[in-house]
Design an enzyme around this catalytic site. Structure first.
Site, PDB file in Angstrom:
ATOM      1  CB  ALA A  61      -0.941  -0.011   1.211  1.00 59.46           C
ATOM      2  CD  GLU A  62       4.856   4.140   3.652  1.00 60.13           C
ATOM      3  OE1 GLU A  62       5.587   5.137   3.770  1.00 60.13           O
ATOM      4  OE2 GLU A  62       4.462   3.467   4.611  1.00 60.13           O
ATOM      5  CB  THR A  63       5.169   0.324  -2.657  1.00 59.65           C
ATOM      6  OG1 THR A  63       6.076  -0.184  -1.661  1.00 59.65           O
ATOM      7  CG2 THR A  63       5.867   0.383  -4.001  1.00 59.65           C
TER       8      THR A  63
END
Length: 144
Positions: A61-63
């Site tokens: 998700a953060e990527t």
């Protein structure tokens, strides 16, 4: 002024070999200002009970959210993660999880993105929200 995906630094080039995205098998499938799609294998990213690790979902998700933030902020500003919140809905046990990041808010100093992860059957496994700070200066890595 936003950039297009061809102007992003490579996520799989020699400068990132051995880094987290590479180690987790994350692939960017498509990228535009409206959405970034990527996937990650469940195999190699499981917790001890055989389920996809919640932290692995957070990394995917953060990527994806960070790539989207970079497309909106670069080259004038440099996005860095400020807050990540994940809600895990169901377990993934095999195959790939696919994520789609879409902007909720894009401003000069911050951006917030919703990232939805699904399993190979199209079932939602995780909903995440990432807020990035858009810095005036490029982050530097200090030697350890």
């Amino acid at each position: 002024m936003p950039i297009d995906a061809s102007q992003l630094p490579s996520l799989h080039g020699p400068t990132v070999a051995g880094q987290l995205n590479d180690r987790m098998g994350i692939e960017i499938l498509s990228a535009s200002l409206e959405e970034v799609r990527g996937r990650m294998p469940v195999d190699g990213n499981r917790q001890p009970y055989g389920l996809l690790h919640g932290g692995a979902s957070g990394v995917l998700a953060e990527t994806l959210g960070s790539v989207l933030a970079a497309m909106h902020a670069l080259p004038e500003r440099f996005p860095v993660g400020l807050e990540l919140a994940c809600t895990h809905h169901r377990a993934a046990t095999e195959g790939f999880v696919t994520g789609v990041a879409r902007p909720i808010h894009v401003g000069r100093s911050t951006s917030t993105h919703e990232i939805v992860l699904t399993d190979e059957q199209g079932r939602r496994t995780c909903t995440a929200k990432l807020t990035c700070l858009h810095r005036d200066t490029e982050p530097t890595v200090r030697p350890s």
